[in-house]
Motif scaffolding. Structure first.
Motif, PDB file in Angstrom:
ATOM      1  N   SER A 146      10.775  14.917  -2.412  1.00 45.55           N
ATOM      2  CA  SER A 146      10.651  13.840  -1.585  1.00 45.55           C
ATOM      3  C   SER A 146      10.603  14.076   0.024  1.00 45.55           C
ATOM      4  O   SER A 146       9.983  13.537   0.523  1.00 45.55           O
ATOM      5  N   TYR A 200       8.313   9.878  -6.354  1.00 44.47           N
ATOM      6  CA  TYR A 200       7.155   9.218  -6.436  1.00 44.47           C
ATOM      7  C   TYR A 200       7.027   8.118  -5.326  1.00 44.47           C
ATOM      8  O   TYR A 200       5.946   7.772  -4.884  1.00 44.47           O
ATOM      9  N   PHE A 201       8.115   7.474  -4.944  1.00 46.39           N
ATOM     10  CA  PHE A 201       7.988   6.755  -3.899  1.00 46.39           C
ATOM     11  C   PHE A 201       7.399   7.386  -2.726  1.00 46.39           C
ATOM     12  O   PHE A 201       6.345   6.830  -1.974  1.00 46.39           O
ATOM     13  N   SER A 202       8.008   8.459  -2.059  1.00 42.41           N
ATOM     14  CA  SER A 202       7.355   9.394  -1.273  1.00 42.41           C
ATOM     15  C   SER A 202       6.104   9.772  -1.278  1.00 42.41           C
ATOM     16  O   SER A 202       5.256   9.817  -0.425  1.00 42.41           O
ATOM     17  N   ILE A 253       5.209   1.282  -5.401  1.00 43.45           N
ATOM     18  CA  ILE A 253       6.032   1.846  -4.411  1.00 43.45           C
ATOM     19  C   ILE A 253       7.320   0.787  -4.407  1.00 43.45           C
ATOM     20  O   ILE A 253       8.352   1.408  -4.546  1.00 43.45           O
ATOM     21  N   GLU A 254       7.062  -0.411  -4.556  1.00 46.68           N
ATOM     22  CA  GLU A 254       8.201  -1.397  -4.648  1.00 46.68           C
ATOM     23  C   GLU A 254       9.189  -1.018  -5.902  1.00 46.68           C
ATOM     24  O   GLU A 254      10.393  -0.974  -5.822  1.00 46.68           O
ATOM     25  N   SER A 298      12.226   9.010  -9.299  1.00 49.67           N
ATOM     26  CA  SER A 298      11.728   7.764  -8.473  1.00 49.67           C
ATOM     27  C   SER A 298      11.527   7.806  -7.026  1.00 49.67           C
ATOM     28  O   SER A 298      10.629   7.452  -6.369  1.00 49.67           O
ATOM     29  N   ASN A 304       9.529   1.729  -7.676  1.00 47.98           N
ATOM     30  CA  ASN A 304      10.085   2.940  -7.370  1.00 47.98           C
ATOM     31  C   ASN A 304      11.270   3.054  -6.315  1.00 47.98           C
ATOM     32  O   ASN A 304      12.319   3.812  -6.610  1.00 47.98           O
ATOM     33  N   PHE A 305      11.100   2.168  -5.174  1.00 54.21           N
ATOM     34  CA  PHE A 305      11.880   2.061  -4.245  1.00 54.21           C
ATOM     35  C   PHE A 305      13.218   1.410  -4.646  1.00 54.21           C
ATOM     36  O   PHE A 305      14.502   1.897  -4.124  1.00 54.21           O
ATOM     37  N   THR A 322      15.385   3.493  -7.087  1.00 56.09           N
ATOM     38  CA  THR A 322      15.955   4.833  -6.288  1.00 56.09           C
ATOM     39  C   THR A 322      17.241   4.202  -5.692  1.00 56.09           C
ATOM     40  O   THR A 322      18.255   4.952  -6.077  1.00 56.09           O
TER      41      THR A 322
END
Length: 503
Positions: A471, A147-149, A447-448, A144, A450-451, A454
């Protein structure tokens, strides 16, 4: 051997009657839309997105993709004959295509752009087939934080690499992120930004946003610009035949344009327009006689045409393998996947091999169809350009209203389309590009998610984003893009001040 088996699977999927019909329908509509100045593939895909809700996901993507790359083929027609680009990526073709038409070589220009489009697309399809699966296999190891980055990099690139101001691009991305938050929070069940309206509990319909900011806004913006230019060109089959010198001078520009377009299309936030203009600039730089550009140079149309079509195909690589749309069209493709219940990302190839390989093979079929159809239909497209725009544009608005109403049979969706049409017009007036807004809307919820995931796994430790190599690499690229953007802006400001002071 595995690649050969996958291609065979793709042929078995793509050669079904439904997929062949929808592929032919998509590329034909794409050519039609590409020829008409000021409409564009985004508006067409937005209008026809509701039709894909009633067909399997593979068939839906085959048709939408056909519209996309079909429009790239047709976009050069109005550029050459009327000096009016059918699509933004075809604007550079006006520089040499229109002078060729004025010199009586409009037929040759039309045929060579068709051949260049075919070469760029056809080669890039094999690049997609060869490199997408290894990239997806590598991306399977992402967690996650990665993916976010990665998605953050996509948004930063979309904001910074716009043709206008990077600050305005960033503002559009933020607006898109806010729009993506509208609805019910899946983790807490709390209503966010709904203002008490029950029809917003499930979020804002992506079709309403896309049709509004791309369909209605683009039509309104072009009503006053395009006056229905007179088209007196007569194109015969004999006038389409290029000389041996034309073919010789076009081979290397087409190959260079294909390479440029393939590389540009893979990068998030770039798109076909950047590929087209970059190919033209490079071709002018390497030419032994750069002064001929702008006066009817054959290289000035074949290089950008092969580049924009190559970019249109290679843009599917990050979209299908990473779940990161490179531009607004890819965001709509991603939205179509989500609507059909398919989670975008590296598992698409392994979980839905028929969808991926069927789509890849449909690109080959679609490009062959476009090559076959485009040449005999040149006369039809020439006559199509004589349709009065005061009749054409109201019809497009009517189809948009019918399309969005057919989704939920709700008049509120039409109100939303009208609202986002006004928002799109406001963005255009203020110099904002709408594409980053749609990218923010699509990527925002992911994004939200995965953030949050994490931080839950790391128990709130933000250093987890820097501890993972993948990341950290994506975040470093984000930082590089931001520093490069600030440096470029300050450099342009200094040059502007120096020019003003010298006056």
């Amino acid at each position: 051997m595995e690649l050969f088996d996958n291609i065979l699977l793709g042929f078995s999927v793509a050669f079904t009657l439904d997929n062949l019909l929808y592929c032919a329908l998509g590329v034909t509509i794409g050519m039609f839309i590409g020829v008409i100045p000021g409409v564009g593939h985004l508006a067409a895909i937005s209008m026809l997105l509701p039709l894909t809700f009633y067909v399997p996901p593979t068939t839906a993507l085959v048709m939408l993709a056909g519209i996309y790359y079909g429009a790239q083929y047709g976009g050069s027609t109005a550029s050459i004959l009327l000096n009016l680009p059918g699509t933004p990526a075809s604007a550079v073709v006006c520089l040499d295509g229109y002078p060729m038409a004025q010199n009586g070589r409009g037929g040759v220009a039309l045929l060579m752009t068709t051949l260049a489009s075919f070469v760029g697309s056809f080669i890039t399809v094999f690049v997609l087939a060869a490199f997408a699966p290894p990239l997806a296999a590598f991306a399977v190891s992402f967690n996650s934080a990665d993916y976010f980055s990665m998605m953050l990099l996509g948004l930063v690139a979309a904001a910074i690499l716009v043709q206008g101001s990077p600050a305005k691009g960033a503002a559009a991305v933020i607006i898109g992120l806010i729009l993506g938050m509208v609805g019910t929070d899946v983790n807490t069940g709390v209503q966010r930004y709904t203002f008490g309206f029950s029809f917003l509990y499930d979020g804002i319909n992506i079709v309403a946003i896309a049709m509004g900011i791309f369909g209605i806004a683009e039509v309104i913006a072009n009503v006053g610009k395009i006056k229905g230019a007179q088209n007196d060109h007569k194109i015969t089959l004999r006038s389409l035949i290029p000389t041996a010198q034309d073919l010789k001078q076009s081979i290397m520009p087409m190959l260079r344009g294909t390479g440029i377009g393939t590389g540009i299309g893979i990068l998030p936030g770039t798109g076909t327009s950047i590929a087209s203009f970059l190919a033209y600039a490079i071709e002018k730089r390497v030419s032994r006689d750069p002064k001929k550009f702008g006066k009817g140079a054959i290289e000035g149309i074949t290089a950008p045409e092969s580049a924009n079509n190559a970019a249109a195909q290679s843009a599917f690589i990050p979209t299908l393998t990473l779940g990161i749309p490179g531009d607004a069209v890819m965001a709509l493709m991603l939205g179509a996947l989500l609507i059909h219940g398919i989670a975008p990302g590296p598992n698409v190839i392994t979980d839905n091999p028929g969808l991926f390989w069927g789509l890849v093979v449909s690109f080959l079929i679609g490009n062959v169809l476009l090559l076959i159809l485009n040449i005999p239909l040149v006369g039809v497209w020439v006559r199509l350009l004589k349709i009065p725009y005061p009749l054409l544009y109201p019809s497009i608005i009517l189809f948009i209203a019918i399309g969005v109403y057919s989704i939920n049979y709700s008049h509120l969706d039409i109100v939303l389309v009208a609202f986002f049409g006004l928002v799109g017009c406001l963005l255009l007036v203020l110099g904002f590009e709408p594409a980053p807004l749609l990218l923010g809307y699509i990527l925002g919820p992911m994004i939200e998610e995965n953030f949050r995931r994490t931080l839950l796994i790391s128990r709130g430790d933000m250093m987890v984003f820097l501890e993972r190599p993948v990341s950290a690499t994506f975040l470093a690229l984000c930082l590089f893009l931001l520093i490069w953007s600030i440096h470029s802006s300050s450099k342009e400001r200094r040059i502007r001040k120096r020019i003003e002071s010298s006056r």
